[in-house]
Design an enzyme around this catalytic site. Sequence first.
Site, short mmCIF file in Angstrom:
data_model
loop_
_atom_site.label_atom_id
_atom_site.label_comp_id
_atom_site.label_asym_id
_atom_site.label_seq_id
_atom_site.Cartn_x
_atom_site.Cartn_y
_atom_site.Cartn_z
N SER A 18 0.80 -1.23 0.00
CA SER A 18 0.00 0.00 0.00
C SER A 18 0.83 1.28 0.00
O SER A 18 0.47 2.24 -0.70
CB SER A 18 -0.96 -0.01 1.20
OG SER A 18 -1.88 -1.05 1.04
N LYS B 113 -9.86 -5.68 10.73
CA LYS B 113 -10.94 -5.20 9.83
C LYS B 113 -12.33 -5.29 10.46
O LYS B 113 -13.19 -4.46 10.18
CB LYS B 113 -10.92 -5.99 8.52
CG LYS B 113 -9.84 -5.58 7.54
CD LYS B 113 -9.99 -6.38 6.26
CE LYS B 113 -9.01 -5.94 5.20
NZ LYS B 113 -9.22 -6.63 3.92
N ASP C 153 -13.02 -3.13 -0.56
CA ASP C 153 -12.68 -4.43 -1.16
C ASP C 153 -13.80 -4.89 -2.08
O ASP C 153 -13.53 -5.44 -3.16
CB ASP C 153 -12.46 -5.50 -0.06
CG ASP C 153 -11.09 -5.40 0.59
OD1 ASP C 153 -10.16 -4.88 -0.05
OD2 ASP C 153 -10.96 -5.84 1.75
N ASN D 10 -16.92 -23.96 1.58
CA ASN D 10 -15.95 -23.70 2.64
C ASN D 10 -15.64 -24.96 3.44
O ASN D 10 -16.48 -25.84 3.59
CB ASN D 10 -16.49 -22.62 3.58
CG ASN D 10 -15.40 -22.05 4.48
OD1 ASN D 10 -14.28 -21.83 4.01
ND2 ASN D 10 -15.71 -21.82 5.73
N ARG D 11 -14.40 -25.00 3.94
CA ARG D 11 -13.95 -26.10 4.81
C ARG D 11 -14.90 -26.28 5.98
O ARG D 11 -15.23 -27.39 6.37
CB ARG D 11 -12.53 -25.75 5.29
CG ARG D 11 -11.93 -26.68 6.28
CD ARG D 11 -10.53 -26.24 6.62
NE ARG D 11 -10.47 -24.95 7.32
CZ ARG D 11 -9.36 -24.38 7.77
NH1 ARG D 11 -8.19 -24.97 7.57
NH2 ARG D 11 -9.38 -23.22 8.39
N PRO E 133 -18.51 -25.84 6.65
CA PRO E 133 -19.71 -25.54 5.86
C PRO E 133 -20.70 -24.62 6.57
O PRO E 133 -21.39 -23.83 5.91
CB PRO E 133 -20.33 -26.91 5.59
CG PRO E 133 -19.49 -27.92 6.27
CD PRO E 133 -18.31 -27.28 6.88
N TYR F 171 -2.23 -12.34 -4.42
CA TYR F 171 -1.50 -11.63 -5.48
C TYR F 171 0.01 -11.78 -5.36
O TYR F 171 0.74 -11.40 -6.26
CB TYR F 171 -1.88 -10.13 -5.51
CG TYR F 171 -1.73 -9.45 -4.17
CD1 TYR F 171 -2.82 -9.33 -3.31
CD2 TYR F 171 -0.51 -8.92 -3.77
CE1 TYR F 171 -2.69 -8.72 -2.08
CE2 TYR F 171 -0.38 -8.30 -2.55
CZ TYR F 171 -1.47 -8.20 -1.71
OH TYR F 171 -1.34 -7.59 -0.48
#
Length: 300
Positions: A29, A81, A117, A165-166, A168, A239
């Site tokens: 950033s 966050k 995001d 998802n792992r 659920p 990324y």
Amino acid sequence: MAAETDAEVRALGRRSVGLIGWPVAHSFSPQLMQAAFEAYDLDWSYSLLPVRTQPRERLAEAITGLRALGFRGVNVTVPHKAAVLPLLDELSHAARSIGAVNTICLDGHRLWGHNTDAPGFVADLLAHGLEPSVLRVLVLGAGGSARSVVYGLAEAGCPQIEILNRTPARAGGLAREMAAIFNDCRLAGLPSRALAEASVRCDLIVNCTPLGMQPAIDGSPWDPDVPMRRGQVVYDLVYNPSQTEFLRCAKRNHCQVLSGLGMLVQQAARGFTLWTGLEAPLSVMHNAAQRALKRAQAGL
Ligand code: NAP
């Protein structure tokens, strides 16, 4: 923020912004934002602001300090966050619904929480000619970034989102929460064992797990025995590295691949505009992100 002219923004003089998180040393950033400030000849500085989770009051102290120190705003990253929400005066609809803030703006004395995001992800799809309103999507993961991606897609008119998802129950919970906001989107949570059948009925697959980045650099959210369809779009929020095992697998299956660098730039661009009121210099920021990635991959 009220629109200000370039001259008015410059007249504000030196302004401080930064990144609150832990750890923050690896972040791209500062390079992205500093390049954007230089493009407008703004005397603004972007600092890394490492804030630990312990003692518990540390985050609140840091947020309160922003006012005293005259900050214009900050970005917020892991692990703060979600924890930062109750410390702010106002939240955008997206930040409240997603339950995560990645950009704070000081407006006078009031602290505003935003989530860039979600629109950043959608903007990167659009920049690659992908229209969310015609895509059936499979999201892998149900954590913080998955919440942003699902919100952004549903808000952009995506007709179908399946979340695998792992754990659920977490996928099911996210699907129900978002279905309560977006009536026109078919949302469902799935367990990991449903990968093969879900793969067949989607156009876009998005990795929202940390598999593929340090320390799970050899990891992948995809079972290589499950075929992807030629022409499917495969997006990795990771990324760094730019080529993950997930994207290598997608290339072997002749899919279109996208790494998370574009989303990183687009979310930063929205933060820049919230703070300055100016249009973000996207290509300048994108070049800065590419340089930061090259340096990181060279171990500099
Ligand atoms: P998070 O909140 O911790 O969520 C992680 C998700 O991945 C959870 O659903 C978790 O499943 C799943 N997961 C973790 N380890 C796993 C494993 N070994 N096997 C299967 N599933 C696993 O993380 P996040 O904040 O969403 O971040 C995810 C990734 O997105 C990170 O790599 C981050 O750097 C990247 N990101 C990129 C951008 C960008 O701009 N490109 C923006 C935000 C995030 P459980 O629910 O079962 O624990």
